[in-house]
Design an enzyme around this catalytic site. Sequence first.
Site, PDB file in Angstrom:
ATOM      1  CD  GLU A 159      -4.879 -13.004  -5.060  1.00 11.24           C
ATOM      2  OE1 GLU A 159      -5.932 -12.857  -5.725  1.00 11.24           O
ATOM      3  OE2 GLU A 159      -3.843 -12.375  -5.274  1.00 11.24           O
ATOM      4  CG  ASP A 198      -8.765 -13.124  -9.053  1.00 17.00           C
ATOM      5  OD1 ASP A 198      -9.921 -13.490  -8.775  1.00 17.00           O
ATOM      6  OD2 ASP A 198      -7.975 -12.681  -8.199  1.00 17.00           O
ATOM      7  CE1 TYR A 222      -3.763  -5.299  -4.406  1.00 15.51           C
ATOM      8  CE2 TYR A 222      -3.193  -4.709  -2.149  1.00 15.51           C
ATOM      9  CZ  TYR A 222      -3.642  -5.632  -3.068  1.00 15.51           C
ATOM     10  OH  TYR A 222      -3.968  -6.884  -2.659  1.00 15.51           O
ATOM     11  CG  HIS A 273     -10.163 -10.192 -10.233  1.00 17.72           C
ATOM     12  ND1 HIS A 273      -8.889  -9.706 -10.372  1.00 17.72           N
ATOM     13  CD2 HIS A 273     -10.439 -10.119  -8.902  1.00 17.72           C
ATOM     14  CE1 HIS A 273      -8.404  -9.367  -9.186  1.00 17.72           C
ATOM     15  NE2 HIS A 273      -9.320  -9.612  -8.278  1.00 17.72           N
ATOM     16  CG  ASP A 310     -10.961  -7.019  -6.705  1.00 12.73           C
ATOM     17  OD1 ASP A 310     -11.147  -8.144  -6.202  1.00 12.73           O
ATOM     18  OD2 ASP A 310      -9.826  -6.578  -6.966  1.00 12.73           O
ATOM     19  CG  HIS A 333     -10.583 -11.558  -3.430  1.00  8.12           C
ATOM     20  ND1 HIS A 333      -9.255 -11.857  -3.498  1.00  8.12           N
ATOM     21  CD2 HIS A 333     -10.832 -10.807  -4.534  1.00  8.12           C
ATOM     22  CE1 HIS A 333      -8.714 -11.322  -4.576  1.00  8.12           C
ATOM     23  NE2 HIS A 333      -9.656 -10.660  -5.214  1.00  8.12           N
ATOM     24  CG  HIS A 349      -4.032  -5.470  -9.914  1.00  4.22           C
ATOM     25  ND1 HIS A 349      -4.677  -4.998  -8.805  1.00  4.22           N
ATOM     26  CD2 HIS A 349      -3.983  -6.819  -9.771  1.00  4.22           C
ATOM     27  CE1 HIS A 349      -5.014  -6.029  -8.025  1.00  4.22           C
ATOM     28  NE2 HIS A 349      -4.593  -7.134  -8.581  1.00  4.22           N
ATOM     29  NE  ARG A 368      -3.608  -2.577   2.070  1.00  2.48           N
ATOM     30  CZ  ARG A 368      -4.421  -3.051   1.139  1.00  2.48           C
ATOM     31  NH1 ARG A 368      -4.794  -2.305   0.136  1.00  2.48           N
ATOM     32  NH2 ARG A 368      -4.868  -4.298   1.231  1.00  2.48           N
ATOM     33  CG  HIS A 383      -4.707 -14.762  -8.200  1.00  2.00           C
ATOM     34  ND1 HIS A 383      -4.532 -13.401  -8.332  1.00  2.00           N
ATOM     35  CD2 HIS A 383      -3.482 -15.276  -7.898  1.00  2.00           C
ATOM     36  CE1 HIS A 383      -3.250 -13.118  -8.124  1.00  2.00           C
ATOM     37  NE2 HIS A 383      -2.601 -14.231  -7.866  1.00  2.00           N
ATOM     38  CD  GLU A 390      -5.163 -10.531 -10.158  1.00  2.97           C
ATOM     39  OE1 GLU A 390      -4.237  -9.850  -9.671  1.00  2.97           O
ATOM     40  OE2 GLU A 390      -5.969 -11.181  -9.475  1.00  2.97           O
ATOM     41  CG  HIS A 403      -0.288  -9.314  -6.271  1.00  2.00           C
ATOM     42  ND1 HIS A 403      -0.478  -7.975  -6.498  1.00  2.00           N
ATOM     43  CD2 HIS A 403      -1.420  -9.925  -6.684  1.00  2.00           C
ATOM     44  CE1 HIS A 403      -1.682  -7.790  -7.018  1.00  2.00           C
ATOM     45  NE2 HIS A 403      -2.275  -8.953  -7.146  1.00  2.00           N
TER      46      HIS A 403
HETATM   47 MN    MN Z   1      -6.090 -11.916  -7.676  1.00  4.87          MN
HETATM   48 ZN    ZN Z   2      -4.458  -8.942  -7.713  1.00  4.58          ZN
HETATM   49 MN    MN Z   3      -8.727  -8.866  -6.352  1.00  2.00          MN
END
Ligand code: MN
Ligand code: ZN
Ligand code: MN
Length: 282
Positions: A258, A175, A69, A178, A225, A227, A106, A38, A212, A142, A66
Site C-alpha cells: 500500500e 501492517d 475510511y 502501522h 500513519d 506510508h 480499521h 472516502r 500490509h 488491521e 479494504h
Molecule cells: Mn494498511
Molecule cells: Zn488500512
Molecule cells: Mn495506513
Amino acid sequence: MKIIIGAHMPITGGISKSAEKARELKFEAFQIFTRNPRGWKYPELKEDEVKNFLRASKGFSSINSHMPYLPNLASPRDEIYKKSFESLVEELKRAKKLQIKYIVVHVGSHLGDGLEKGKERVIKTIKEALNKVPCDCYILLENMAGQKNSVGSRFEDLGEIINGVNDKRVGICLDTCHAFAAGYDIATQNGLSKTVEELEKHIGLNKVMLIHLNDSKSGLGSGLDRHERIGKGFIGIKGFENFFKAKELIENRPMILETPISDYHEYLDDYKAVMSILSNIK
Ligand code: MN
Ligand code: ZN
Ligand code: MN
C-alpha cells in the site's frame, strides 16, 4: 520459501480493472476498495460488474477488500456507529458476491470515550455483522499506527476483540508501517522477536492472515500513519531484511503493498525492492 506478493489496485473504470492490472503486473494477490473509500454512499453492484470481476480475478491466490475510511466501529456517537455497522454489513455482502475472502477493517477511534468502551462497541458490531451475513468472508482487524484515541494499535487490544467476538471469521491484518509507528520495532532483531512473541501471546500467529507491506515515513513510535515506498523510509532496506527473517510470519502469507504511488506500474519498483531484499537473506 513460498512468498505471495500483491498490491492495493485502483478500481478506476470498474472493479474488474483492478484484477486485470494486478495480472498485468504478474501479482498473485491484490486488494481493492469495493466502493469510494472516502464517502458513505455506495452504488449497487451490478450483475455484469460482478461477473466481470469474477472472470478477471480467477487464479489469484488472495483477493482482499479494504473497508472505506469513514466508518468507525468504535464511535461513541450513535448515528456514526449505526452507519458504520451498516457499512460493514454492506462490505460483507459485497465481498460475498465478489468472492473476496478477507475484508480489512480499521478498528476505529473511541474519540476520547475510553478504550474499554471502544473495544466493547467494536466487539458488538462485528458480532452482529457476521451474524447478519452468513458467508466465508473473514473480517481482518488491521493494527493501527497508534494515533490518539485509536482502538487497535496494541496487540493486547486486538486479541481482546478477537476473543470477545469469538468467531473463526475474525483475524488480523498486520501492517508493517502501522506496527513500526505504534512502537513495535520490526526493523531490529530484538524488536522483531519481541513483536512476534507478543503477537503469538496476545493473538496467535495463526490469526495473522494478511500482511500490509509498507515502509514508514515517520519514526518508530511516532503514532503517525504515513506510508512510504519499500526501503525508502524509517524501516528501510536493513529493516525489511530483518523483518523478512520472521519466516513464520511471511511464508505463505499474502503481502499487500500500500505504498504511495501515482501510477500502479510503480508498484513494480517496490516489488523489485522486496525481491532483492529477500534474495539477500536466503
Ligand atoms: Mn494498511
Ligand atoms: Zn488500512
Ligand atoms: Mn495506513
